[in-house]
Design a protein around this motif. Structure first.
Motif, short mmCIF file in Angstrom:
data_model
loop_
_atom_site.label_atom_id
_atom_site.label_comp_id
_atom_site.label_asym_id
_atom_site.label_seq_id
_atom_site.Cartn_x
_atom_site.Cartn_y
_atom_site.Cartn_z
N HIS A 234 -5.97 -5.79 -6.59
CA HIS A 234 -6.47 -4.98 -5.20
C HIS A 234 -6.27 -3.70 -5.28
N ILE A 235 -5.34 -3.11 -6.32
CA ILE A 235 -5.54 -1.60 -5.92
C ILE A 235 -5.67 -0.53 -6.66
N ILE B 271 -3.55 5.01 -1.90
CA ILE B 271 -2.66 4.39 -0.95
C ILE B 271 -1.18 4.72 -1.31
N ILE C 127 5.46 3.29 -0.58
CA ILE C 127 4.54 3.34 0.74
C ILE C 127 5.49 3.03 1.88
N LYS D 252 3.86 -11.77 -6.10
CA LYS D 252 2.36 -12.42 -6.60
C LYS D 252 2.64 -13.51 -7.82
N ASN E 136 1.89 -11.37 -10.95
CA ASN E 136 3.01 -9.97 -11.57
C ASN E 136 4.70 -10.68 -12.36
N ASP F 203 3.78 -5.31 -12.19
CA ASP F 203 3.35 -4.43 -11.39
C ASP F 203 4.82 -3.97 -10.24
N THR G 206 5.72 -1.28 -6.33
CA THR G 206 5.67 -0.97 -4.71
C THR G 206 7.24 -1.58 -5.29
N ASP H 126 6.45 -13.74 -0.26
CA ASP H 126 5.57 -13.04 -0.39
C ASP H 126 5.53 -14.66 -1.76
N ARG I 69 3.76 -17.57 -0.26
CA ARG I 69 3.09 -16.97 0.27
C ARG I 69 1.32 -16.93 -0.85
N GLU J 252 -5.63 -17.30 -1.42
CA GLU J 252 -5.45 -16.39 -0.54
C GLU J 252 -6.68 -16.11 0.37
N GLN K 184 0.38 -10.43 6.14
CA GLN K 184 -0.62 -10.28 4.94
C GLN K 184 -1.92 -10.67 6.32
N ARG L 63 -2.82 -7.31 7.75
CA ARG L 63 -3.18 -6.71 6.81
C ARG L 63 -4.61 -6.63 6.34
N PHE L 64 -5.22 -7.83 6.43
CA PHE L 64 -5.81 -8.26 6.07
C PHE L 64 -7.37 -7.82 7.02
C1 GN1 Z 1 -2.19 -5.69 -3.95
O1 GN1 Z 1 -3.65 -5.17 -5.67
P1 GN1 Z 1 -2.18 -6.67 -5.80
O2 GN1 Z 1 -3.43 -7.43 -5.92
O3 GN1 Z 1 -1.13 -6.27 -6.65
C2 GN1 Z 1 -0.56 -5.23 -2.56
C3 GN1 Z 1 0.09 -6.47 -2.20
C4 GN1 Z 1 -0.88 -7.49 -1.11
C5 GN1 Z 1 -1.72 -8.19 -2.36
C6 GN1 Z 1 -2.66 -8.93 -1.61
C7 GN1 Z 1 0.18 -1.62 -2.97
O4 GN1 Z 1 -2.17 -6.48 -4.28
O5 GN1 Z 1 0.80 -6.30 -0.26
O6 GN1 Z 1 -0.13 -8.37 -0.79
O7 GN1 Z 1 -2.77 -7.47 -2.48
N1 GN1 Z 1 -0.33 -3.77 -2.96
C8 GN1 Z 1 -0.29 -2.84 -2.16
O8 GN1 Z 1 -3.41 -10.01 -2.25
O9 GN1 Z 1 -0.77 -2.66 -1.17
#
Ligand code: GN1
Ligand code: MG
Length: 364
Positions: free
Chosen positions: A29-30, A55, A157, A221, A224, A238, A241, A253, A256, A264, A313, A316-317
């Motif tokens: 997502h990033i 970010i 972060i 997730k 990862n 990944d 973080t 997580d 989740r 999700e 989460q 955050r969404f």
């Molecule tokens: C982001 O990029 P990705 O999909 O690995 C996010 C996670 C969230 C996730 C939700 C740096 O992760 O914290 O849980 O989307 N990463 C960042 O699917 O904000």
């Protein structure tokens, strides 16, 4: 896609490679990730990744965290006589100038790492045995880093999983109502706010040291983890973080996504169900590695951590939806709202299963 710009970037890294093909890879997502297939065929392939510096505001600091943690794990693997070190830990390639990234003309940060061949990423686990092994991988990752002093790492972060600060950002997005979306979503918003006192306790426990700060992955997730073709875990990926955090973030997580039978962003809320078998296997696998270092308070709160991460989460969404979709990549209009509804529903499902989840941890 064999753009000269990419070759120019890749040439700045301290490695000899011949690009055969470069293609977008994965569904994060990033960041933006590309697989570089090289010639000759037997030469290793690489991943080129543009780190999202809007970010990750301190990419050099983030890369320092990654170098320290992967180096620490690598040393342990070597000391243990591991034969396939490069498949068990990520290998980042430095640039010719010694930095762990390369900048392009637009100020973007690019990184290069070794592609681990013959492996797969799974988006959804259905077999308890696989969940058990995934949990061992995350637990083992925490264990490998348990003796690394946390002060060496920066907060990539700041306040990433800090429920109090996330709640503050959420309330700010409600007050600002930048996209005019608050009034249509009052019920959903109140479902998040109603749980604030319970959920922010995790951060209060960290603040008053009831819970220890560790080095954690913070984005556990299931996609990862790399598996080999026989479904054995290879390594955790990944690492953007990886920073000081609570072990509970990683457990919660992972559940989740793993504990939810639906994705999700499932739009059909009736499909969101708790996967007890997978949760049980995951809890047992995690404890098999982590029991040796977790405190009783951490173990007592593993089930709670799953509700916490779903709540965080969802918030955050929803924050991103209210801000006008500025953080997460979205596939369609309203995607963040659909994600929020799915997370809130999942949270409710976890609440319904609270006792079952707590008993499984006690038995594990
Ligand atoms: C982001 O990029 P990705 O999909 O690995 C996010 C996670 C969230 C996730 C939700 C740096 O992760 O914290 O849980 O989307 N990463 C960042 O699917 O904000
Ligand atoms: Mg990812």
């Amino acid at each position: 896609m064999n753009n000269p710009i990419y070759s120019e970037l890749v040439n700045k890294f301290d490695v000899n490679l011949v690009i055969k093909e470069l293609a977008p890879f994965g569904n994060g997502h990033i960041n933006d990730t590309y697989l570089i297939t090289t010639s000759p065929a037997e030469a290793p392939d690489y991943m080129l990744q543009r780190k999202n510096h809007k970010i990750f505001k301190d990419v050099p600091g983030m890369m320092k965290n990654i170098v320290i943690t992967t180096g620490h794990i690598r040393n342990k693997l070597v000391a243990a006589g591991e034969k396939e070190v490069d498949r068990k830990v990520m290998t980042y390639i430095p640039a010719k100038d010694g930095q762990m990234f390369v900048n392009d003309d637009e100020g973007n940060f690019w990184t290069l790492f070794l592609f681990i061949a013959d492996c797969k990423v799974v988006e959804n686990i259905q077999k308890p045995g696989q969940a058990y092994r995934a949990a061992q991988a995350f637990g083992h990752f925490q264990q490998q880093l348990a003796d690394l002093p946390g002060e060496e790492l920066i907060e990539t972060i700041p306040n990433f999983h800090n429920g109090i600060s996330r709640l503050f950002d959420f309330q700010l997005s409600i007050l600002k109502d930048a996209a005019g979306r608050v009034s249509d979503n009052q019920l959903l918003i109140s479902k998040i706010i109603d749980r604030a006192v319970e959920m922010t306790s995790l951060q209060r426990w960290l603040d008053d040291k009831t819970l220890p700060l560790r080095i954690t992955h913070n984005d556990t997730k299931i996609n990862n983890i790399l598996f080999d073709q026989d479904n054995n875990t290879l390594c955790v990926i990944d690492l953007d973080t990886v920073m000081p955090g609570s072990a509970l973030y990683d457990f919660g997580d992972a559940i989740r996504t793993l504990g939810n039978k639906a994705p999700e962003d499932e739009p059909d809320l009736t499909k969101i169900e708790f996967n007890k078998e997978i949760y049980e296997a995951f809890a047992q696998g995690y404890l098999s590695e982590a029991k040796v270092f977790l405190t009783p308070t951490e173990i007592d709160n593993l089930a709670f951590s799953c509700r916490y991460m779903a709540w965080e989460q969802a918030m955050r969404f929803m924050t991103d939806y209210l801000n006008g979709d500025v953080y997460y990549k979205t596939d369609y209009q309203g995607h963040n709202l659909v994600r929020t509804m799915a997370q809130v529903r999942y949270l409710e499902v976890l609440e319904e299963n609270r006792e079952v989840m707590e008993n499984i941890v006690k038995a594990g």
